[in-house]
Design an enzyme around this catalytic site. Structure first.
Site, PDB file in Angstrom:
ATOM      1  N   ALA A 152       8.441  -2.968   3.992  1.00 36.75           N
ATOM      2  CA  ALA A 152       7.953  -2.365   2.800  1.00 36.75           C
ATOM      3  C   ALA A 152       7.635  -1.091   2.909  1.00 36.75           C
ATOM      4  O   ALA A 152       7.946  -0.492   3.885  1.00 36.75           O
ATOM      5  CB  ALA A 152       6.747  -3.428   2.381  1.00 36.75           C
ATOM      6  N   LYS A 153       6.976  -0.522   1.675  1.00 32.84           N
ATOM      7  CA  LYS A 153       6.518   0.541   1.945  1.00 32.84           C
ATOM      8  C   LYS A 153       4.732   0.645   1.859  1.00 32.84           C
ATOM      9  O   LYS A 153       4.351   1.230   0.837  1.00 32.84           O
ATOM     10  CB  LYS A 153       6.848   1.535   0.642  1.00 32.84           C
ATOM     11  CG  LYS A 153       8.253   2.090   0.925  1.00 32.84           C
ATOM     12  CD  LYS A 153       8.826   3.024  -0.259  1.00 32.84           C
ATOM     13  CE  LYS A 153       8.379   4.380  -0.232  1.00 32.84           C
ATOM     14  NZ  LYS A 153       9.210   5.117   1.010  1.00 32.84           N
ATOM     15  N   PRO A 154       4.231   0.444   2.893  1.00 31.65           N
ATOM     16  CA  PRO A 154       2.612   0.214   2.991  1.00 31.65           C
ATOM     17  C   PRO A 154       2.206   1.761   3.052  1.00 31.65           C
ATOM     18  O   PRO A 154       2.893   2.440   4.107  1.00 31.65           O
ATOM     19  CB  PRO A 154       2.251  -0.727   3.910  1.00 31.65           C
ATOM     20  CG  PRO A 154       3.591  -0.861   4.741  1.00 31.65           C
ATOM     21  CD  PRO A 154       4.637  -0.084   4.082  1.00 31.65           C
TER      22      PRO A 154
END
Ligand code: PMP
Length: 304
Positions: A152-154
């Site tokens: 994901a893109k945390p």
């Protein structure tokens, strides 16, 4: 000054503020997307590239963090398009939607917290200044998916990218290539990696702790479609394979298709942009900018 979408409203950039106590700032609690919009002079139109897919990945990122999005998929997509309209964007732009934990309490929690959506945009040309780049293998390992979700893109994961990129820059390289904890090639600091070797196009899978990439997926689809007849293989890649590859390139929303001419001072192939890299880059440009009607499903026009 432009317009920013902030907590459900379009506001002046200067009014898109948050507290120094924000959990989002203190702990990096949030996730984001990075989207490009391409201006077509010919059609007098701005096209957002793969808008639905980017929003889907943002919503997936939120799900992985266990956060609820304040508005649904369609409303997020509409806010992005409306933001570009309000900024009268008539050149290539980058859009950054950010879902963040909107609480000023002390502890780093992801449960029972309000989540806000903010979106800003800016004009963006090329991400790397040179035609080709010199990359190094970073001494920092890519953050494992089981530590901070790499799929994901945390927001917090970008410390990993920034550390790798900073070391690369300080040592005179343009970019870092990160390996997984077990030494396999993962990705660049904010871009995926492909290599061409022995007549195959190769790229490591997302299970090698890299982001589920939208440009990567697009290039794979293009490489499998006419006029190309290239065999594509998704597999684990060893570091030293890169040194002996015929071509290596990075790709990403910001990076687009960026040829890698040298890695750790070893020349890749001829040291110039390879043939495959050149043709897939040209095809990608054509599809993203609106030159090919067959791929219009990847483009969302901003102006009616
Ligand atoms: N890896 C990382 C860590 C990134 O931040 C990005 C940029 N989003 C990419 C790869 C490229 O992914 P995409 O093509 O979806 O932009």
């Amino acid at each position: 000054m432009g317009t920013t979408y902030h907590r459900g409203e379009f506001v002046d950039d200067r009014d898109a503020l948050l507290s120094i106590r924000s959990k989002a700032l203190n702990y990096g609690l949030g996730c984001f997307a990075g989207i490009r919009a391409y201006w077509s002079e010919k059609e007098s139109q701005l096209f957002v590239f793969r808008l639905r897919d980017h929003v889907e990945r943002l919503v997936d990122s939120a799900r992985i963090l266990g956060l609820e999005t304040p508005i649904g998929h369609d409303a997020i997509a509409e806010a992005i398009v409306e933001l570009l309209r309000r900024n009268e964007a008539r050149a290539d732009h980058y859009v950054r939607p950010l879902l963040w934990v909107d609480s000023d309490e002390l502890s780093p929690t992801l449960t029972d917290v309000p989540v806000s959506l903010s979106i800003y945009c800016l004009p963006l040309g090329k991400y790397f200044s040179g035609e080709t780049i010199h990359a190094c293998i970073s001494s920092w390992r890519r953050v494992p998916d089981n530590a901070i979700p790499a799929r994901a893109k945390p927001t917090a994961a970008y410390l990993n990218s920034a550390l790798a990129r900073a070391d690369a820059k300080r040592s005179g390289y343009d970019e870092a290539i990160l390996l997984t904890e077990d030494g396999a090639v993962s990705e660049g600091s904010a871009a995926h990696l492909f290599l061409v070797r022995r007549g195959e196009l190769i790229s490591p899978p997302s299970t090698a702790d890299n982001l589920e990439g939208i440009t990567r997926r697009s290039l794979i689809e293009l490489a499998r479609s006419a006029p190309f007849t290239w065999p594509f293989v998704e597999r684990k890649v060893g570091r030293t394979e890169l040194y002996t590859a015929d071509e290596v390139f990075l790709c990403g929303t910001a990076a687009e298709v960026t040829p890698v001419a040298r890695i750790d001072h070893r020349t890749i192939g001829t040291g110039r942009t390879g043939e495959w890299t050149q043709s897939i880059a040209a095809r990608f440009r054509e599809v993203a900018r609106g030159g090919d009607a067959a791929w219009s499903r990847w483009r969302t026009p901003v102006y009616r």
